[in-house]
Design a protein around this motif. Structure first.
Motif, PDB file in Angstrom:
ATOM      1  N   PRO A   1       0.828  -1.202   0.000  1.00 57.66           N
ATOM      2  CA  PRO A   1       0.000   0.000   0.000  1.00 57.66           C
ATOM      3  C   PRO A   1       0.863   1.253   0.000  1.00 57.66           C
ATOM      4  O   PRO A   1       2.094   1.171   0.059  1.00 57.66           O
ATOM      5  CB  PRO A   1      -0.769  -0.125   1.308  1.00 57.66           C
ATOM      6  CG  PRO A   1       0.194  -0.818   2.220  1.00 57.66           C
ATOM      7  CD  PRO A   1       0.962  -1.774   1.324  1.00 57.66           C
ATOM      8  N   LYS A   2       0.208   2.402  -0.031  1.00 60.55           N
ATOM      9  CA  LYS A   2       0.936   3.678   0.057  1.00 60.55           C
ATOM     10  C   LYS A   2       1.469   3.910   1.460  1.00 60.55           C
ATOM     11  O   LYS A   2       2.396   4.684   1.653  1.00 60.55           O
ATOM     12  CB  LYS A   2       0.016   4.823  -0.355  1.00 60.55           C
ATOM     13  CG  LYS A   2      -0.425   4.743  -1.796  1.00 60.55           C
ATOM     14  CD  LYS A   2      -1.445   5.819  -2.111  1.00 60.55           C
ATOM     15  CE  LYS A   2      -2.021   5.626  -3.504  1.00 60.55           C
ATOM     16  NZ  LYS A   2      -3.175   6.496  -3.754  1.00 60.55           N
ATOM     17  N   GLY A   3       0.863   3.250   2.422  1.00 56.25           N
ATOM     18  CA  GLY A   3       1.318   3.373   3.793  1.00 56.25           C
ATOM     19  C   GLY A   3       0.561   2.437   4.712  1.00 56.25           C
ATOM     20  O   GLY A   3      -0.541   1.993   4.394  1.00 56.25           O
ATOM     21  N   VAL A   4       1.179   2.124   5.854  1.00 56.16           N
ATOM     22  CA  VAL A   4       0.582   1.266   6.879  1.00 56.16           C
ATOM     23  C   VAL A   4       0.863   1.900   8.230  1.00 56.16           C
ATOM     24  O   VAL A   4       1.948   2.431   8.461  1.00 56.16           O
ATOM     25  CB  VAL A   4       1.200  -0.154   6.874  1.00 56.16           C
ATOM     26  CG1 VAL A   4       0.632  -0.999   8.007  1.00 56.16           C
ATOM     27  CG2 VAL A   4       0.993  -0.838   5.547  1.00 56.16           C
ATOM     28  N   ALA A   5      -0.139   1.809   9.108  1.00 60.27           N
ATOM     29  CA  ALA A   5       0.056   2.261  10.491  1.00 60.27           C
ATOM     30  C   ALA A   5      -0.550   1.225  11.432  1.00 60.27           C
ATOM     31  O   ALA A   5      -1.631   0.703  11.173  1.00 60.27           O
ATOM     32  CB  ALA A   5      -0.615   3.609  10.714  1.00 60.27           C
ATOM     33  N   VAL A   6       0.170   0.937  12.489  1.00 58.19           N
ATOM     34  CA  VAL A   6      -0.320   0.035  13.532  1.00 58.19           C
ATOM     35  C   VAL A   6      -0.066   0.719  14.866  1.00 58.19           C
ATOM     36  O   VAL A   6       1.052   1.168  15.138  1.00 58.19           O
ATOM     37  CB  VAL A   6       0.387  -1.336  13.492  1.00 58.19           C
ATOM     38  CG1 VAL A   6      -0.064  -2.211  14.662  1.00 58.19           C
ATOM     39  CG2 VAL A   6       0.138  -2.027  12.166  1.00 58.19           C
ATOM     40  N   ILE A   7      -1.112   0.807  15.670  1.00 59.75           N
ATOM     41  CA  ILE A   7      -1.004   1.351  17.020  1.00 59.75           C
ATOM     42  C   ILE A   7      -1.574   0.301  17.963  1.00 59.75           C
ATOM     43  O   ILE A   7      -2.680  -0.193  17.744  1.00 59.75           O
ATOM     44  CB  ILE A   7      -1.790   2.673  17.166  1.00 59.75           C
ATOM     45  CG1 ILE A   7      -1.261   3.716  16.186  1.00 59.75           C
ATOM     46  CG2 ILE A   7      -1.728   3.181  18.607  1.00 59.75           C
ATOM     47  CD1 ILE A   7      -2.125   4.971  16.080  1.00 59.75           C
ATOM     48  N   ILE A   8      -0.816  -0.041  18.987  1.00 59.69           N
ATOM     49  CA  ILE A   8      -1.279  -1.014  19.974  1.00 59.69           C
ATOM     50  C   ILE A   8      -1.284  -0.358  21.343  1.00 59.69           C
ATOM     51  O   ILE A   8      -0.310   0.286  21.738  1.00 59.69           O
ATOM     52  CB  ILE A   8      -0.396  -2.275  19.982  1.00 59.69           C
ATOM     53  CG1 ILE A   8      -0.523  -3.003  18.641  1.00 59.69           C
ATOM     54  CG2 ILE A   8      -0.775  -3.188  21.151  1.00 59.69           C
ATOM     55  CD1 ILE A   8       0.324  -4.246  18.516  1.00 59.69           C
ATOM     56  N   GLU A   9      -2.393  -0.525  22.048  1.00 58.78           N
ATOM     57  CA  GLU A   9      -2.553  -0.067  23.431  1.00 58.78           C
ATOM     58  C   GLU A   9      -2.849  -1.297  24.261  1.00 58.78           C
ATOM     59  O   GLU A   9      -3.817  -2.008  23.984  1.00 58.78           O
ATOM     60  CB  GLU A   9      -3.735   0.893  23.556  1.00 58.78           C
ATOM     61  CG  GLU A   9      -3.697   2.100  22.648  1.00 58.78           C
ATOM     62  CD  GLU A   9      -4.994   2.905  22.749  1.00 58.78           C
ATOM     63  OE1 GLU A   9      -5.385   3.278  23.876  1.00 58.78           O
ATOM     64  OE2 GLU A   9      -5.612   3.132  21.703  1.00 58.78           O
TER      65      GLU A   9
END
Length: 190
Positions: free
Chosen positions: A138-146
């Motif tokens: 993809p053009k970008g990926v983001a992953v945030i884990i709390e």
């Protein structure tokens, strides 16, 4: 690495029960070694999965859709590789498609496949992001884990209510403050 048999795993549990100071042959603990061995198969099922396989089937018929896709609040249960106790929280996964998308349940399956292993949260976050990036391009990926780490809440410093947040931003999520802010505004909505 040779995987021990179920009988060997059960004997290890009996040893731990004795080491803790109890009798594995008493009535309440007789079935515990079997139950623990079976629960480990579930807790650590991610070792038997290839997360990239979940991302193989994609859809290109998206009518030019090229905006952010965010799947938030994916419950995750992982296990601290230092103490083998639960890490419980949520993951937020986003990507900016590049001519194709994937079924959203597949993103949750990637989270599960990596979280069902002995982990540290930083590595877990990066593994999820890199796998999605590699498979979907993809053009970008983001992953945030709390998440809350039981190694911190039930032992050691005993700090209940503390959560840890980690993020991995790739492509346009790393390069564009506007895209990053948009993502964070989506994730912060309750």
């Amino acid at each position: 690495m040779d995987k021990p048999t179920k009988a060997e795993a059960e004997e290890a549990v009996r040893t731990l029960i004795r080491w803790a100071g109890d009798d594995p042959s008493r009535e309440g603990l007789l079935g515990t070694p079997d139950r623990v061995a079976r629960s480990y198969l579930e807790f650590f099922a991610g070792y038997n999965e290839n997360p990239e396989e979940y991302l193989e089937r994609t859809f290109e018929e998206v009518h030019g859709y090229d905006e952010m896709i965010v799947l938030k609040d994916i419950r995750l249960e992982s296990y601290c590789e230092h103490h083998m106790v639960p890490i419980i929280g949520v993951a937020h996964v986003a990507y900016m498609p590049n001519n194709r998308v994937v079924g959203i349940s597949k993103l949750a399956r990637v989270v599960d496949a990596f979280s069902k292993r002995l982990q540290i949260q930083e590595k877990l976050t990066q593994q999820i992001a890199e796998t999605i990036d590699h498979a979907l391009k993809p053009k970008g990926v983001a992953v945030i884990i709390e998440s809350a780490h039981q190694c911190m809440t039930t032992r050691g410093v005993h700090k209940d209510g503390v959560t840890m947040i980690t993020s991995a931003m790739l492509g346009c999520f790393r390069d564009s403050d506007i895209t990053r802010r948009e993502l964070l505004s989506f994730v912060d909505r309750r």
